[in-house]
Design a protein around this motif. Structure first.
Motif, PDB file in Angstrom:
ATOM      1  N   ALA A 122     -54.984 -27.584 -80.762  1.00 37.51           N
ATOM      2  CA  ALA A 122     -55.738 -28.747 -80.297  1.00 37.51           C
ATOM      3  C   ALA A 122     -54.911 -30.027 -80.371  1.00 37.51           C
ATOM      4  N   GLY A 123     -53.827 -29.984 -81.124  1.00 40.11           N
ATOM      5  CA  GLY A 123     -52.960 -31.148 -81.236  1.00 40.11           C
ATOM      6  C   GLY A 123     -53.393 -32.156 -82.274  1.00 40.11           C
ATOM      7  N   GLU A 124     -54.415 -31.827 -83.045  1.00 38.80           N
ATOM      8  CA  GLU A 124     -54.895 -32.717 -84.093  1.00 38.80           C
ATOM      9  C   GLU A 124     -55.792 -31.915 -85.025  1.00 38.80           C
ATOM     10  N   GLY A 125     -56.112 -32.517 -86.171  1.00 35.16           N
ATOM     11  CA  GLY A 125     -57.021 -31.819 -87.064  1.00 35.16           C
ATOM     12  C   GLY A 125     -57.475 -32.677 -88.217  1.00 35.16           C
ATOM     13  N   VAL A 126     -58.716 -32.443 -88.625  1.00 34.18           N
ATOM     14  CA  VAL A 126     -59.270 -33.096 -89.812  1.00 34.18           C
ATOM     15  C   VAL A 126     -60.023 -32.028 -90.603  1.00 34.18           C
ATOM     16  N   ILE A 127     -59.725 -31.932 -91.885  1.00 34.32           N
ATOM     17  CA  ILE A 127     -60.410 -31.003 -92.779  1.00 34.32           C
ATOM     18  C   ILE A 127     -61.048 -31.799 -93.905  1.00 34.32           C
ATOM     19  N   VAL A 128     -62.314 -31.512 -94.175  1.00 32.41           N
ATOM     20  CA  VAL A 128     -62.994 -32.104 -95.330  1.00 32.41           C
ATOM     21  C   VAL A 128     -63.571 -30.971 -96.167  1.00 32.41           C
ATOM     22  N   HIS A 129     -63.128 -30.880 -97.413  1.00 34.84           N
ATOM     23  CA  HIS A 129     -63.687 -29.915 -98.348  1.00 34.84           C
ATOM     24  C   HIS A 129     -64.707 -30.620 -99.255  1.00 34.84           C
ATOM     25  N   THR A 130     -65.602 -29.831 -99.834  1.00 36.77           N
ATOM     26  CA  THR A 130     -66.589 -30.367-100.767  1.00 36.77           C
ATOM     27  C   THR A 130     -66.194 -29.965-102.179  1.00 36.77           C
ATOM     28  N   ALA A 131     -65.725 -30.938-102.952  1.00 40.17           N
ATOM     29  CA  ALA A 131     -65.435 -30.707-104.369  1.00 40.17           C
ATOM     30  C   ALA A 131     -66.640 -31.215-105.166  1.00 40.17           C
ATOM     31  N   ALA A 132     -66.422 -31.883-106.282  1.00 39.57           N
ATOM     32  CA  ALA A 132     -67.544 -32.403-107.075  1.00 39.57           C
ATOM     33  C   ALA A 132     -67.016 -33.406-108.088  1.00 39.57           C
ATOM     34  N   ARG A 169     -55.228 -34.114 -91.126  1.00 41.39           N
ATOM     35  CA  ARG A 169     -55.672 -34.868 -92.297  1.00 41.39           C
ATOM     36  C   ARG A 169     -56.579 -34.006 -93.146  1.00 41.39           C
ATOM     37  N   VAL A 170     -56.440 -34.112 -94.475  1.00 42.32           N
ATOM     38  CA  VAL A 170     -57.292 -33.349 -95.398  1.00 42.32           C
ATOM     39  C   VAL A 170     -57.822 -34.284 -96.469  1.00 42.32           C
ATOM     40  N   ASN A 171     -59.136 -34.297 -96.652  1.00 41.53           N
ATOM     41  CA  ASN A 171     -59.788 -35.109 -97.672  1.00 41.53           C
ATOM     42  C   ASN A 171     -60.931 -34.306 -98.281  1.00 41.53           C
ATOM     43  N   ALA A 172     -61.550 -34.854 -99.317  1.00 40.66           N
ATOM     44  CA  ALA A 172     -62.683 -34.181 -99.965  1.00 40.66           C
ATOM     45  C   ALA A 172     -63.710 -35.206-100.405  1.00 40.66           C
ATOM     46  N   VAL A 173     -64.952 -34.775-100.447  1.00 42.70           N
ATOM     47  CA  VAL A 173     -66.014 -35.587-101.053  1.00 42.70           C
ATOM     48  C   VAL A 173     -66.309 -35.033-102.439  1.00 42.70           C
ATOM     49  N   LEU A 174     -66.734 -35.932-103.320  1.00 47.85           N
ATOM     50  CA  LEU A 174     -67.026 -35.573-104.714  1.00 47.85           C
ATOM     51  C   LEU A 174     -68.459 -35.961-105.063  1.00 47.85           C
ATOM     52  N   PRO A 175     -69.434 -35.192-104.635  1.00 53.45           N
ATOM     53  CA  PRO A 175     -70.816 -35.514-105.028  1.00 53.45           C
ATOM     54  C   PRO A 175     -71.014 -35.293-106.529  1.00 53.45           C
ATOM     55  N   ARG A 176     -71.856 -36.130-107.127  1.00 47.11           N
ATOM     56  CA  ARG A 176     -72.265 -35.880-108.511  1.00 47.11           C
ATOM     57  C   ARG A 176     -73.348 -34.796-108.525  1.00 47.11           C
ATOM     58  N   LEU A 177     -74.362 -35.002-107.735  1.00 47.27           N
ATOM     59  CA  LEU A 177     -75.457 -34.050-107.603  1.00 47.27           C
ATOM     60  C   LEU A 177     -76.141 -34.342-106.281  1.00 47.27           C
ATOM     61  N   ILE A 178     -76.498 -33.285-105.547  1.00 41.11           N
ATOM     62  CA  ILE A 178     -77.127 -33.460-104.242  1.00 41.11           C
ATOM     63  C   ILE A 178     -78.582 -33.004-104.323  1.00 41.11           C
ATOM     64  N   ALA A 179     -79.472 -33.818-103.812  1.00 45.77           N
ATOM     65  CA  ALA A 179     -80.906 -33.517-103.870  1.00 45.77           C
ATOM     66  C   ALA A 179     -81.304 -32.595-102.721  1.00 45.77           C
TER      67      ALA A 179
END
Length: 225
Positions: A122-132, A169-179
């Motif tokens: 595709a010539g580009e990319g974004v990855i987001v993982h879910t950590a905590a 690009r690779v990044n992650a979100v760090l939720p504390r707790l999800i309702a």
């Protein structure tokens, strides 16, 4: 410009459904993947759905091959797959540790391996993982979970270095707790008082995959209520 194709892994869960909605609102074409076919049905016919187990290299590779064959090469991957476990170090068993690592870390690795060749096409990319948050801030009573999420967080930073030369690009979100509904049914109200809504976490993810975050690499973004 053509519409970007986004894969949401774990799309049948509470967070996954919110991410599907947020990315569709952002005008991405979404492919929802989950091993629970019934959970995918609620997403509606306008979302392309694939039932698959993404916890193995073979499962992830096969699912991503289907995405390209049925929809096109994905340029976005959001990984919401994860499993939670309570317990301190004295209660960890081999099976529990294996479960936490296989699902919280392994799925992230196998999905990354599977999606990168398609993103190159595709010539580009974004990855987001879910950590905590528990993966970067120590807390008692979540030992196996915290360690596995710490590995996911560090994996994200390693991938950001390794994949940046490929335009990914690779990044992650760090939720504390999800309702989520599952957490509401399991946890006491006082613990949920500061929980983030699935929509709030999905909003952070939508920002990370957007062009506004084009300069963001290897970020671990807190989402803590």
């Amino acid at each position: 410009m053509s519409t970007r194709i986004a894969v949401v892994a774990g799309a049948g869960g509470g967070l996954g459904r919110a991410v599907v909605s947020a990315l569709r609102t952002a005008d991405l074409r979404v492919v929802a993947i989950d091993r629970d076919e019934e959970a995918l049905r609620v997403l509606g016919p306008e979302v392309h759905r694939i039932a698959a187990d993404l916890s193995t290299p073979e499962g992830a590779k096969s699912a991503l091959a289907r995405v390209e064959a049925e929809v096109g090469a994905p340029s976005v991957l959001v990984n919401t797959i994860g499993v939670h476990a309570f317990g301190d170090v004295m209660t960890i068993t081999p099976d529990l540790l294996r479960q936490q690592v296989d699902l919280n870390v392994g799925a992230a690795v196998w999905l990354t391996q599977a999606v990168v060749p398609h993103m190159q096409q595709a010539g580009e990319g974004v990855i987001v993982h879910t950590a905590a948050e528990a993966g970067v801030e120590p807390a008692a009573g979540l030992t196996a979970y915290s360690v596995s999420k710490a590995a996911t967080a560090h994996l994200t930073r390693v991938l950001a270095v390794e994949l940046r030369p490929l335009g990914i690009r690779v990044n992650a979100v760090l939720p504390r707790l999800i309702a989520t509904e599952a957490n509401k049914a399991m946890l006491p109200p006082e613990l949920l008082a500061t929980a983030s809504t699935p929509e709030a976490v999905a909003g952070a993810i939508a920002l990370l995959v957007s062009e506004e975050a084009a300069a963001v690499h290897g970020a671990l973004v807190p989402v803590n209520g």
